[in-house]
Scaffold this motif. Structure first.
Motif: not given
Lengths: 417, 417
Positions: A181, A183, A210-214, A223, B18, B76
């Motif tokens: 991972h 961030m 893979k990309l994630a928006y947090l 992430r 997270q 997503d």
């Protein structure tokens, strides 16, 4: 092969809003680091049918089911008898568990009671897991290659069991993939604007990353998750993607992984050997609170003058009464004098100041609720910024604080505009 | 008839450890107060099949399904398209939602982008729920008497939507029992000690009034819940029980229901026409932050000197250098001079001061980490208190702040000892 886990939490108090579950958050992070994918978390009450149904569903979907709660010595705790029923197992007194419960009580100078000794009675089909922080043993069941683990809901009992026994046993039992991972932390830009400026980069990401928006208050975290077999290759691949991203997302990126705005500011101030003071009006001490939440902040932070009245601004920060009379407390002229004033008064390299109308009252047509001025003075120049935030007091205080910290961060990183 | 609800949370970030979910904890409490019973909480990732399966299961089990998360503008986020599929509904641009999104951006002086305008596209079978704290509208679906609600995962957006729209609509739609709650707030006493001194009262509570202990940092809340059919009768019964409780739990009770230590302090200072200033060392501005989180605090609060260095204590608070040299910053002598100093410097009736070793480093054998001094000066006397707290920095800051506020509360209420 991807290994799936489900987390099952038992307890009425979690459904009625009385206890905040922090166990599954911690467990998720631990499993994630081993490359085990949590696909579902479920909470049900201390109700026979609900629990049996949840056991059944979890066993069908996941390789690993980790259960917390419902292991106490009282009648409303059903996890143990229902697991015995679910695995069609007799109960028997477990001599080693009995020895451990007795030892636990003795070590605290107390006599073990009958009710507590009953905790050493376990389904004979399970493997006992020792509880070194409490009295209820954990249970490890296996059936058709699937694993069921039951642990107490008390956080420090569960954590020690996971670390000592459960995580190592899971690693032995399953062939787990490697996961890396990263961030990337941004501030000062909304999720949709960020998505637009990094779209070309996002579209070219390889399939195994893979990309994630947090999003969180005033920040968006990106992430990246790389899955494969070789940690070095994955790390190299993810590093290469971060390298490509930075020119696009610059100057919004302020840090990585565990970094916070306040920890990054601390690091930069120490590196540059600079000291800081703050003068707070609308943020009312929250900036000072954030800065001093970082261990060791006394190395660079002198303190704050929380000037909630104009007379305090005049007397402690040397703001001119004439400036206040002519422009008011929420004005560029006043914020400049506040930032310069606190820098001089507390004898630091940098001064930060905030003044605004947090609400809910106090707004005017010219200066509505949510109007906030922020300034940074370094003795040579004073940078000012004006914001128009919302109507919510808590949110305005939080957002003003983050904005001031972000201005400081960009000033220290040389990326403010 | 008992109405059942399920809470469904969507987001990979919640499964990978997270993001800590605090939404469902708050939602549970709100539903509980309306007499709606939460029977299950489920979290699944941003995965089509998992989400559809969870929708189906929840609809079968519960009258009400509340969904949070997965509503962002990026790819997503799947909640909206999958709800449209689940309810077999076309999508269409919702003119009022479009207007609201545009207005939200305009009020912040920004242009709305295409990606954000897409948030106003909604399944035609849903009723839009306005989002006054953000851009993604909520959605309210009904089918066969069952309700499905989708809300954003951002806590303050979800909370406002619940308060403004969802909770009132649920009360309209379902015949809910009459429930009367009363929260009694205590500080300065642990849960088990409190339980002992109110045991006789607890044992005589009538069957339709239930008691719950809700411990939180440095406070224990007692929640009384009366269930029945007649609101007036329930209120009378619960009031009578509170009257019996107060003599037993005095002087630990500081307020009721929505009261906080800082709001009670504000009310008392205004009633008594007194002004306050604070001098903070180990609490680093957190007391000022708590006091100024109350709207209208400027009526009684002058401000704070956050003195993170000894020279600031000397220069801004008139602490004697000789006192610091002889006794150190964390001492009764210094804390007295800080409290008196800030009262005089900021020209107020009352001065509060804190000085301690928050940790993790800085402790000595004589003054270990967690040693904290608190003082209150009113010009005639100075009250001091010494605490030995734990090793955790965040916890020490929080606990010191609450302890100082509680000392002030008891001073103002005449119940300090």
């Amino acid at each position: 092969m991807q290994i799936y886990a489900e987390l099952l939490t038992i307890g009425d108090e979690l459904l009625y809003g009385q206890t905040l579950d922090t166990n599954t958050h911690w467990m998720s992070g631990q499993l994630d680091q081993l490359g085990i994918k949590v696909i579902r978390k479920t909470t049900v009450g201390d109700v026979r049918e609900e629990m049996l149904q949840a056991f059944k569903e979890a066993e069908e979907r996941a390789h690993i089911t980790l259960i917390t709660g419902g292991l106490g010595p009282t009648n409303d705790d059903l996890t143990k008898p229902l697991l015995a029923e679910f695995f069609d197992s007799e109960m028997a007194m477990h001599p080693e568990a009995q020895e451990e419960v007795s030892r636990y009580f003795k070590s605290r100078g107390r006599e073990v009671t009958g009710l507590n000794l009953l905790q050493a009675e376990l389904p004979i089909k399970c493997t006992k897991i020792s509880n070194h922080n409490g009295t209820a043993p954990g249970m490890w069941f296996e059936r058709n290659g699937r694993v069921f683990v039951s642990m107490p809901g008390v956080p420090h009992e569960m954590r020690l069991m996971m670390q000592e026994t459960v995580l190592p046993k899971l690693q032995q039992k399953f062939a787990l993939p490697v996961i890396v991972h990263r961030m990337i932390k941004t501030a000062g830009i909304g999720e949709s604007f960020l998505a637009e400026i990094i779209k070309t980069w996002e579209d070219q990401l390889p399939a195994h990353i893979k990309l994630a928006y947090l999003p969180s208050p005033a920040q968006v975290k990106l992430r990246l998750t790389a899955t494969g077999e070789d940690k070095t290759l994955l790390t190299t691949a993810i590093d290469a993607e971060v390298e490509k991203l930075l020119p696009l997302a610059h100057p919004y990126v302020f840090g990585f992984d565990e970094d916070t705005l306040e920890s990054i500011i601390g690091k930069l101030l120490m590196e540059k050997d600079l000291t800081l003071a703050t003068a707070e009006s609308c943020t009312g001490g929250n900036i000072a609170h954030l800065i001093t939440s970082v261990p060791g902040a006394s190395a660079y932070y002198q303190g704050s003058i929380v000037a909630y009245q104009n007379e305090v601004k005049v007397r402690m920060l040397n703001v001119n009464q004439a400036t206040l009379d002519a422009h008011g407390a929420v004005s560029e002229q006043t914020i400049i004098e506040m930032a310069e004033g606190v820098r001089k008064t507390l004898n630091t390299d940098i001064g930060i100041a905030t003044s605004g109308i947090a609400g809910p009252s106090g707004g005017t047509e010219e200066k509505p609720v949510g109007t906030v001025w922020i300034a940074l003075s370094d003795g040579e120049q004073t940078i000012t910024k004006k914001y128009l935030m919302g109507k919510n007091r808590d949110w305005n205080i939080k957002l003003s604080s983050f904005s001031a910290l972000n201005l400081l961060q960009r000033y220290l990183n040389g990326t403010w505009k």
